[in-house]
Design an enzyme around this catalytic site. Sequence first.
Site, PDB file in Angstrom:
ATOM      1  N   HIS A  32       0.905  -1.151   0.073  1.00  0.00           N
ATOM      2  CA  HIS A  32       0.118  -0.008   0.212  1.00  0.00           C
ATOM      3  C   HIS A  32       0.766   1.214   0.004  1.00  0.00           C
ATOM      4  CE1 HIS A  32      -2.942  -2.704   2.089  1.00  0.00           C
ATOM      5  NE2 HIS A  32      -3.553  -2.506   0.953  1.00  0.00           N
ATOM      6  N   CYS A  54       3.581  -1.434  -4.452  1.00  0.00           N
ATOM      7  CA  CYS A  54       3.136  -2.189  -5.457  1.00  0.00           C
ATOM      8  C   CYS A  54       3.551  -0.912  -6.736  1.00  0.00           C
ATOM      9  CB  CYS A  54       1.796  -2.253  -5.614  1.00  0.00           C
ATOM     10  SG  CYS A  54       0.856  -2.338  -7.275  1.00  0.00           S
ATOM     11  N   HIS A  82      -8.219   4.220   4.544  1.00  0.00           N
ATOM     12  CA  HIS A  82      -7.272   3.321   3.915  1.00  0.00           C
ATOM     13  C   HIS A  82      -5.822   3.664   3.757  1.00  0.00           C
ATOM     14  CE1 HIS A  82      -5.691   0.048   1.192  1.00  0.00           C
ATOM     15  NE2 HIS A  82      -6.666  -0.496   1.296  1.00  0.00           N
ATOM     16  N   GLU A  84      -3.401   3.136   1.679  1.00  0.00           N
ATOM     17  CA  GLU A  84      -3.019   3.474   0.307  1.00  0.00           C
ATOM     18  C   GLU A  84      -3.502   4.952   0.291  1.00  0.00           C
ATOM     19  OE1 GLU A  84      -3.945   2.983  -4.308  1.00  0.00           O
ATOM     20  OE2 GLU A  84      -4.220   1.492  -2.811  1.00  0.00           O
ATOM     21  N   THR A 122      -6.073   2.667  -6.095  1.00  0.00           N
ATOM     22  CA  THR A 122      -5.865   1.714  -7.305  1.00  0.00           C
ATOM     23  C   THR A 122      -6.811   0.648  -7.400  1.00  0.00           C
ATOM     24  OG1 THR A 122      -4.271   0.688  -5.829  1.00  0.00           O
ATOM     25  CG2 THR A 122      -3.396   2.363  -7.316  1.00  0.00           C
ATOM     26  N   CYS A 150      -5.742   0.235 -11.030  1.00  0.00           N
ATOM     27  CA  CYS A 150      -5.032  -0.871 -11.342  1.00  0.00           C
ATOM     28  C   CYS A 150      -5.628  -1.696 -12.585  1.00  0.00           C
ATOM     29  CB  CYS A 150      -4.491  -1.769 -10.210  1.00  0.00           C
ATOM     30  SG  CYS A 150      -3.682  -3.396 -10.594  1.00  0.00           S
ATOM     31  N   SER A 178      -9.485  -6.002   3.736  1.00  0.00           N
ATOM     32  CA  SER A 178      -9.193  -5.834   2.434  1.00  0.00           C
ATOM     33  C   SER A 178     -10.127  -5.002   1.505  1.00  0.00           C
ATOM     34  CB  SER A 178      -8.863  -7.216   1.568  1.00  0.00           C
ATOM     35  OG  SER A 178      -8.753  -6.941   0.243  1.00  0.00           O
TER      36      SER A 178
END
Length: 193
Positions: A32, A54, A82, A84, A122, A150, A178
């Site tokens: 993340h 990533c 989150h 990320e 993403t 993504c 998740s």
Amino acid sequence: MKPGVLSEKMGVHTAQTLDGIPDGERVLIRAHGVPMQAEATLRESGAEIIDATCPRVKKAQLAIANSTASGSSLLLFGDADHPEVRGLISYARGKSLVFASLEELTALNPDPSEPWVLASQTTQDASEFARIREYLEGRLPRLEVLATICDATGERQEEARSIASGVEAMVIVGGHQSGNTKRLAALSAECGI
């Protein structure tokens, strides 16, 4: 066995804050990513950094930094809590507004006289991002849109929709925390499963 027990026996520990990380320690940055300031603090401490961010997340971080460098504000489609998202907004040079839906975005009412950059976590729903983009393009004349979802995430979402349309029940297996798992379950539910 509880998650993390084996890794702790092997000497791997999860740090929730930077305070507990000794100077010079070896640190693995998870997929993340981390906020830009956290990474800078780790580097200043002499930590040996293994950056496992990533590549798609890193690309999004750098695109946000580049696109907001001239003063544009960031509109980020994502889950505010989150990890990320916390990392992505740290790369914005100006203000950032985070929203999880088109409805939340409309309540934020971004000023059309300002330059804006639209990006996404993403793992967000690509079709919802397209709706958001279409909505904003008619309202914000100085809008730059970054393609930060993504490709693999979009493919998984389309596969989930396809499978859900032809079955009576569907089980999504993944982590309770998740974002990917939650989104796939929600997409399946939207298909009536």
